[in-house]
Design an enzyme around this catalytic site. Sequence first.
Site, mmCIF file in Angstrom:
data_model
loop_
_atom_site.group_PDB
_atom_site.id
_atom_site.type_symbol
_atom_site.label_atom_id
_atom_site.label_comp_id
_atom_site.label_asym_id
_atom_site.label_seq_id
_atom_site.Cartn_x
_atom_site.Cartn_y
_atom_site.Cartn_z
ATOM 1 N N HIS A 124 -2.189 -128.820 34.964
ATOM 2 C CA HIS A 124 -2.916 -128.657 33.302
ATOM 3 C C HIS A 124 -4.440 -127.562 32.809
ATOM 4 O O HIS A 124 -4.613 -127.803 34.230
ATOM 5 C CB HIS A 124 -2.692 -130.199 33.215
ATOM 6 C CG HIS A 124 -2.897 -130.471 31.876
ATOM 7 N ND1 HIS A 124 -4.232 -130.514 31.512
ATOM 8 C CD2 HIS A 124 -2.293 -131.358 30.834
ATOM 9 C CE1 HIS A 124 -3.887 -131.190 30.395
ATOM 10 N NE2 HIS A 124 -3.301 -131.346 29.313
ATOM 11 N N LYS A 227 -3.188 -142.863 30.168
ATOM 12 C CA LYS A 227 -1.773 -142.794 30.806
ATOM 13 C C LYS A 227 -1.380 -144.128 31.517
ATOM 14 O O LYS A 227 -0.483 -143.412 31.915
ATOM 15 C CB LYS A 227 -1.461 -140.895 30.982
ATOM 16 C CG LYS A 227 -1.699 -139.866 30.038
ATOM 17 C CD LYS A 227 -2.281 -138.282 30.919
ATOM 18 C CE LYS A 227 -2.241 -137.439 29.916
ATOM 19 N NZ LYS A 227 -1.457 -136.257 29.774
ATOM 20 N N CYS A 365 0.631 -127.867 27.805
ATOM 21 C CA CYS A 365 -1.082 -127.795 28.617
ATOM 22 C C CYS A 365 -0.606 -126.986 29.670
ATOM 23 O O CYS A 365 -1.871 -127.285 31.340
ATOM 24 C CB CYS A 365 -1.896 -128.793 28.577
ATOM 25 S SG CYS A 365 -2.168 -129.486 26.540
HETATM 26 N N1 PMP Z 1 -3.713 -133.395 33.901
HETATM 27 C C1 PMP Z 1 -2.800 -133.824 34.004
HETATM 28 C C2 PMP Z 1 -1.812 -133.470 34.907
HETATM 29 C C3 PMP Z 1 -2.492 -134.211 32.446
HETATM 30 O O1 PMP Z 1 -1.210 -135.119 32.386
HETATM 31 C C4 PMP Z 1 -2.922 -134.503 31.137
HETATM 32 C C5 PMP Z 1 -3.010 -134.783 30.261
HETATM 33 N N2 PMP Z 1 -1.533 -134.815 29.810
HETATM 34 C C6 PMP Z 1 -4.549 -133.794 32.365
HETATM 35 C C7 PMP Z 1 -5.082 -133.732 33.469
HETATM 36 C C8 PMP Z 1 -5.151 -134.054 31.012
HETATM 37 O O2 PMP Z 1 -5.397 -135.643 31.024
HETATM 38 P P1 PMP Z 1 -6.443 -136.005 29.688
HETATM 39 O O3 PMP Z 1 -6.339 -134.928 28.410
HETATM 40 O O4 PMP Z 1 -7.202 -137.210 29.372
HETATM 41 O O5 PMP Z 1 -7.819 -135.995 29.887
#
Ligand code: PMP
Length: 412
Positions: A124, A227, A365
Amino acid sequence: PGGFDVEAVRRDFPQLHRDVHGHPLIWLDNGATTLKPRQVVEAVAEHYARETSNVHRGAHTLAEQATQVYEEGRQAAAELLGTPDPDEIVFVRGTTEAVNLVAQSWGRANLGVGDEIVVSAAEHHSNLVPWQLIAEERRARVRPIPLLADGQLDQDAYRDLLGSRTKLVAITHASNVLGTVPPVAEMTALAHRYGAKVLIDGAQAVSHFPVDVTALDADFYAFSGHKIFAPTGIGVLFGKRELLEAMPPWQGGGNMIDSVSFQETTYAPIPHRLEAGTGHIAGVAGLRAALDYLAGLDRKSATAYEEQLTHYATGALATVPGLRLIGQAPGKIGVLTFLLEGTDPTALAAALDQQGIALRAGHHCAQPALASFGLSSAVRASLALYNTVQDVDALVAALHSIKAPPSPSSKS
Ligand code: PMP
């Protein structure tokens, strides 16, 4: 499976019982965020309705109570991750802030010219861009582990990347776009042989299977509350005590100091030293409720249930003509990313939304991950423990109908 009652769990999630566009909501966007059980909603409401107070510095009953909730939340997060030491749990806004904290504090103190940070091509952006930022500042290098055709991390390439310059390995515990679950324990052991530290992004992992940072020997581990059935704006960074203790403060302010004067300012012990300012107290109350909720489930059975559902969904999607699934690594979580021949991902997601089916289209992302498959956009259905075979069937039926619209001659 016996120990997991999906219908009982579904009753706890109010949003599963609403309509969208006249259809019962089918929530397949769990990779973006999970729904909240009423226990979490009630814990947050109760905090604001009756227990509002700041923590730590209060000399009154409600400040004591808020502090207790906050520290019990920390304890619950420690238990979730398998560390006996709650001081190794730092509250942050989410995974993104956790990674930025490590990059800006640990990274600035430990990275120098020519040092290397190994990431994977499945990351990500939040476990990639913070490393690019600090690498640029420190004149270090970010080096990617490429992906194999099924979405697994290329372990031969990983071994070749490791060396005396490797200072950190930052890898996902479960990919949000491919569902891949890399062998993080083995990868961590290997990194440690080179003296590198390992940060694991658990954002997509913690809600799907039990995690034990002690068994993994992870140096840092991050996840987001939202999540794992908890509120947005609260997340967790785990760090080994000796690493956190050696890390310089990142943000300065209240809560994180021992004493302040114009001659000298000294800092509080961990974890408070890394938690400047008033934290998300209601968020921690909600996180604690979410972790209590999970602790009340038979997690092994829940994981087995999700694995079966993922297997079922993979087979069912394969029956849709022209559908191509991206990332089919064994042992993956229930993230099903696909393309449907002749349809644009965004338009497809919009058409499914009209039928009450919520899922996501776009780059998720994780542009390098999609680029590894020659793509810039795809549709993603992501499952959670409250999804059912009926949810999957509804998606597959909708895809069939979109793929094969009634011919003009058909009057039905
Ligand atoms: N890492 C992964 C694997 C994710 O899926 C996400 C959220 N889609 C994030 C990091 C970032 O999380 P957050 O936006 O809650 O900081």
